[in-house]
Every structure is written in structure tokens, then in C-alpha cells.
Design a protein around this motif. Structure first.
Motif, mmCIF file in Angstrom:
data_model
loop_
_atom_site.group_PDB
_atom_site.id
_atom_site.type_symbol
_atom_site.label_atom_id
_atom_site.label_comp_id
_atom_site.label_asym_id
_atom_site.label_seq_id
_atom_site.Cartn_x
_atom_site.Cartn_y
_atom_site.Cartn_z
ATOM 1 N N LEU A 6 0.820 -1.216 0.000
ATOM 2 C CA LEU A 6 0.000 0.000 0.000
ATOM 3 C C LEU A 6 0.850 1.260 0.000
ATOM 4 O O LEU A 6 0.485 2.248 -0.616
ATOM 5 C CB LEU A 6 -0.937 0.017 1.208
ATOM 6 C CG LEU A 6 -2.018 -1.047 1.239
ATOM 7 C CD1 LEU A 6 -2.802 -0.955 2.543
ATOM 8 C CD2 LEU A 6 -2.935 -0.918 0.041
ATOM 9 N N TYR A 19 0.645 -3.107 4.098
ATOM 10 C CA TYR A 19 0.219 -4.014 3.042
ATOM 11 C C TYR A 19 -1.239 -4.397 3.281
ATOM 12 O O TYR A 19 -1.670 -4.513 4.431
ATOM 13 C CB TYR A 19 1.055 -5.296 3.051
ATOM 14 C CG TYR A 19 2.522 -5.069 2.870
ATOM 15 C CD1 TYR A 19 3.109 -5.190 1.621
ATOM 16 C CD2 TYR A 19 3.338 -4.731 3.941
ATOM 17 C CE1 TYR A 19 4.471 -4.982 1.440
ATOM 18 C CE2 TYR A 19 4.695 -4.521 3.772
ATOM 19 C CZ TYR A 19 5.259 -4.646 2.522
ATOM 20 O OH TYR A 19 6.602 -4.443 2.358
ATOM 21 N N GLU A 20 -1.951 -4.641 2.204
ATOM 22 C CA GLU A 20 -3.301 -5.177 2.283
ATOM 23 C C GLU A 20 -3.220 -6.653 1.926
ATOM 24 O O GLU A 20 -2.481 -7.034 1.007
ATOM 25 C CB GLU A 20 -4.190 -4.441 1.277
ATOM 26 C CG GLU A 20 -5.602 -4.930 1.233
ATOM 27 C CD GLU A 20 -6.421 -4.137 0.228
ATOM 28 O OE1 GLU A 20 -7.609 -3.961 0.483
ATOM 29 O OE2 GLU A 20 -5.873 -3.700 -0.809
ATOM 30 N N THR A 25 -7.357 -7.985 5.502
ATOM 31 C CA THR A 25 -6.661 -7.461 6.671
ATOM 32 C C THR A 25 -5.472 -6.605 6.228
ATOM 33 O O THR A 25 -5.130 -6.564 5.044
ATOM 34 C CB THR A 25 -6.167 -8.608 7.583
ATOM 35 O OG1 THR A 25 -5.282 -9.456 6.832
ATOM 36 C CG2 THR A 25 -7.330 -9.431 8.124
ATOM 37 N N ILE A 26 -4.839 -5.949 7.184
ATOM 38 C CA ILE A 26 -3.681 -5.091 6.933
ATOM 39 C C ILE A 26 -2.476 -5.669 7.663
ATOM 40 O O ILE A 26 -2.590 -6.086 8.817
ATOM 41 C CB ILE A 26 -3.939 -3.651 7.427
ATOM 42 C CG1 ILE A 26 -5.150 -3.043 6.737
ATOM 43 C CG2 ILE A 26 -2.701 -2.774 7.278
ATOM 44 C CD1 ILE A 26 -4.993 -2.835 5.249
#
Length: 71
Positions: A6, A19-20, A25-26
Motif C-alpha cells: 500500500l 500491506y493489504e 486485513t492489513i
């Protein structure tokens, strides 16, 4: 699990970064919080979990880019 970068506030995409995942989720990449006093302030840390530190600006910048405009 797959990650999609991201963004980062560091040069050349180094940490800290967000990051996705393909699971909705992240993932946060950053320096692990190792300060004993700070770790003592954490709540309910389960086995396999850790805490990482990222600048507030990173979260604000990514939120600005990826969240829908509510205005």
C-alpha cells in the motif's frame, strides 16, 4: 495469504510499510517495540503476536489514498 504493497513513508519502500492482504486485513512492517516499559503497556498480547512502531504520518497517508471519500 498474499500481500499488496500500500505504501511507505520511507525511501525506496523500506519499512515502515503497510500491506493489504487478500483476506481483507492489513499487515504492518516496522521496527519491533522492544522497550520493556512500552511492552508493559500493551494489553492482551497473545502467543505469536508482537507490536511494531510506525509513524502516524504513514497511517494518515495510506488512509487518504485507500479509504473512500466520505465528504
Amino acid at each position: 495469504m498474499r500481500l499488496r504493497f500500500l505504501g511507505s513513508t520511507s525511501e525506496a519502500g523500506a519499512c515502515p510499510s503497510l500491506y493489504e492482504t487478500d483476506r481483507g486485513t492489513i499487515v504492518v512492517q516496522g521496527l519491533e517495540v522492544v522497550d520493556r516499559q512500552a511492552r508493559g503497556d500493551l494489553r492482551h498480547v497473545l502467543d505469536g503476536e508482537t507490536a511494531v512502531e510506525v509513524p502516524r504520518e504513514l497511517l494518515v497517508e495510506i488512509a487518504r489514498r485507500v479509504l473512500p471519500d466520505h465528504g
